[in-house]
Design a protein around this motif. Sequence first.
Motif, mmCIF file in Angstrom:
data_model
loop_
_atom_site.group_PDB
_atom_site.id
_atom_site.type_symbol
_atom_site.label_atom_id
_atom_site.label_comp_id
_atom_site.label_asym_id
_atom_site.label_seq_id
_atom_site.Cartn_x
_atom_site.Cartn_y
_atom_site.Cartn_z
ATOM 1 N N HIS A 1 -4.226 -10.137 8.847
ATOM 2 C CA HIS A 1 -3.101 -10.025 7.914
ATOM 3 C C HIS A 1 -2.581 -8.594 7.895
ATOM 4 C CE1 HIS A 1 -5.959 -8.443 4.897
ATOM 5 N NE2 HIS A 1 -4.904 -8.078 4.198
ATOM 6 N N PHE A 2 -1.372 -8.478 7.387
ATOM 7 C CA PHE A 2 -0.709 -7.188 7.321
ATOM 8 C C PHE A 2 -0.529 -6.774 5.869
ATOM 9 C CE2 PHE A 2 0.572 -8.609 11.499
ATOM 10 C CZ PHE A 2 0.561 -7.437 12.244
ATOM 11 N N VAL A 3 -0.481 -5.482 5.659
ATOM 12 C CA VAL A 3 -0.183 -4.895 4.364
ATOM 13 C C VAL A 3 1.157 -4.191 4.514
ATOM 14 C CG1 VAL A 3 -0.897 -3.143 2.702
ATOM 15 C CG2 VAL A 3 -2.612 -4.542 3.823
ATOM 16 N N LEU A 4 2.058 -4.400 3.570
ATOM 17 C CA LEU A 4 3.356 -3.734 3.604
ATOM 18 C C LEU A 4 3.188 -2.312 3.067
ATOM 19 C CD1 LEU A 4 5.581 -6.663 2.305
ATOM 20 C CD2 LEU A 4 5.275 -5.894 4.664
ATOM 21 N N LEU A 5 3.493 -1.320 3.886
ATOM 22 C CA LEU A 5 3.322 0.081 3.528
ATOM 23 C C LEU A 5 4.616 0.611 2.935
ATOM 24 C CD1 LEU A 5 1.486 1.195 6.795
ATOM 25 C CD2 LEU A 5 0.467 0.385 4.651
ATOM 26 N N LEU A 6 4.597 0.856 1.631
ATOM 27 C CA LEU A 6 5.798 1.309 0.923
ATOM 28 C C LEU A 6 6.031 2.806 1.086
ATOM 29 C CD1 LEU A 6 5.564 -0.511 -2.534
ATOM 30 C CD2 LEU A 6 7.183 -0.971 -0.696
ATOM 31 N N ASP A 7 7.288 3.187 1.176
ATOM 32 C CA ASP A 7 7.697 4.585 1.114
ATOM 33 C C ASP A 7 8.308 4.773 -0.271
ATOM 34 O OD1 ASP A 7 8.875 7.077 1.238
ATOM 35 O OD2 ASP A 7 9.688 6.789 3.250
ATOM 36 N N ILE A 8 7.504 5.222 -1.229
ATOM 37 C CA ILE A 8 7.950 5.289 -2.614
ATOM 38 C C ILE A 8 9.146 6.223 -2.773
ATOM 39 C CG2 ILE A 8 6.381 7.109 -3.409
ATOM 40 C CD1 ILE A 8 7.381 3.881 -5.300
ATOM 41 N N ALA B 1 0.834 -1.197 0.000
ATOM 42 C CA ALA B 1 0.000 0.000 0.000
ATOM 43 C C ALA B 1 0.868 1.245 0.000
ATOM 44 C CB ALA B 1 -0.926 0.003 1.219
ATOM 45 N N LEU B 2 0.288 2.317 -0.525
ATOM 46 C CA LEU B 2 0.905 3.646 -0.541
ATOM 47 C C LEU B 2 -0.067 4.614 0.099
ATOM 48 C CD1 LEU B 2 2.161 3.940 -4.231
ATOM 49 C CD2 LEU B 2 3.592 3.798 -2.206
ATOM 50 N N GLY B 3 0.478 5.653 0.733
ATOM 51 C CA GLY B 3 -0.377 6.708 1.270
ATOM 52 C C GLY B 3 -1.241 7.283 0.162
ATOM 53 N N ILE B 4 -2.525 7.404 0.429
ATOM 54 C CA ILE B 4 -3.482 7.826 -0.598
ATOM 55 C C ILE B 4 -3.160 9.214 -1.143
ATOM 56 C CG2 ILE B 4 -5.256 8.884 0.884
ATOM 57 C CD1 ILE B 4 -6.201 6.399 -1.784
ATOM 58 N N LEU B 5 -2.508 10.050 -0.350
ATOM 59 C CA LEU B 5 -2.194 11.404 -0.817
ATOM 60 C C LEU B 5 -1.124 11.411 -1.902
ATOM 61 C CD1 LEU B 5 -2.331 13.413 2.529
ATOM 62 C CD2 LEU B 5 -4.094 13.209 0.745
#
Length: 178
Positions: A141-148, A25-29
């Motif tokens: 479950h977990f979602v890996l939060l990416l820092d693009i 996932a990525l921050g929606i903003l």
Amino acid sequence: MNNTTEETSAATQYLSFILAAQEYALGILQVKEIIEYDTVTPVPGAPVWVRGVFNLRGNVVPVVDLTVKLNLPPATLTRRSCIVVVEVRLEGEEIVLGLLADAIGQVIELAPEDVAPPPSFGTPVHADYLVGMGRVATGRHFVLLLDINKVLSTQEIALATAEPLPEASAHGPPEGET
């Protein structure tokens, strides 16, 4: 103003997507739009993780194949493949990139207590590329939060967004070539 409690307890929204059967996932903003994977023109000499470029309302936008960049099993294009258009920062300037995703998941809302620090082991991507791990509402479950902005270095963003050479344009080969 006494908004610190509200600001720190506010949930953040993320857009989840699938890469190599794993949910990220990525921050929606950071997400500007999601488009169907269509015509992407390869660019000779581009880094291997740049799938090519596409035309977004008159602008040339590079498409980054995150599976290649993150050393995951390569993406296979399907009817669910799409491009997540994001903005990243390059030396204070906002740059538009497309990220190839196998499929879009959902918009998830995570409170600060639902985000665990990135683990130092056991994830398919380097921990430095992660903001953390989001515990989804079910808690199972977990979602890996990416820092693009960390996945792609300043130099890599510059490489991906370099203007293509005239012969690499979407209009076909230069005159005299077939």
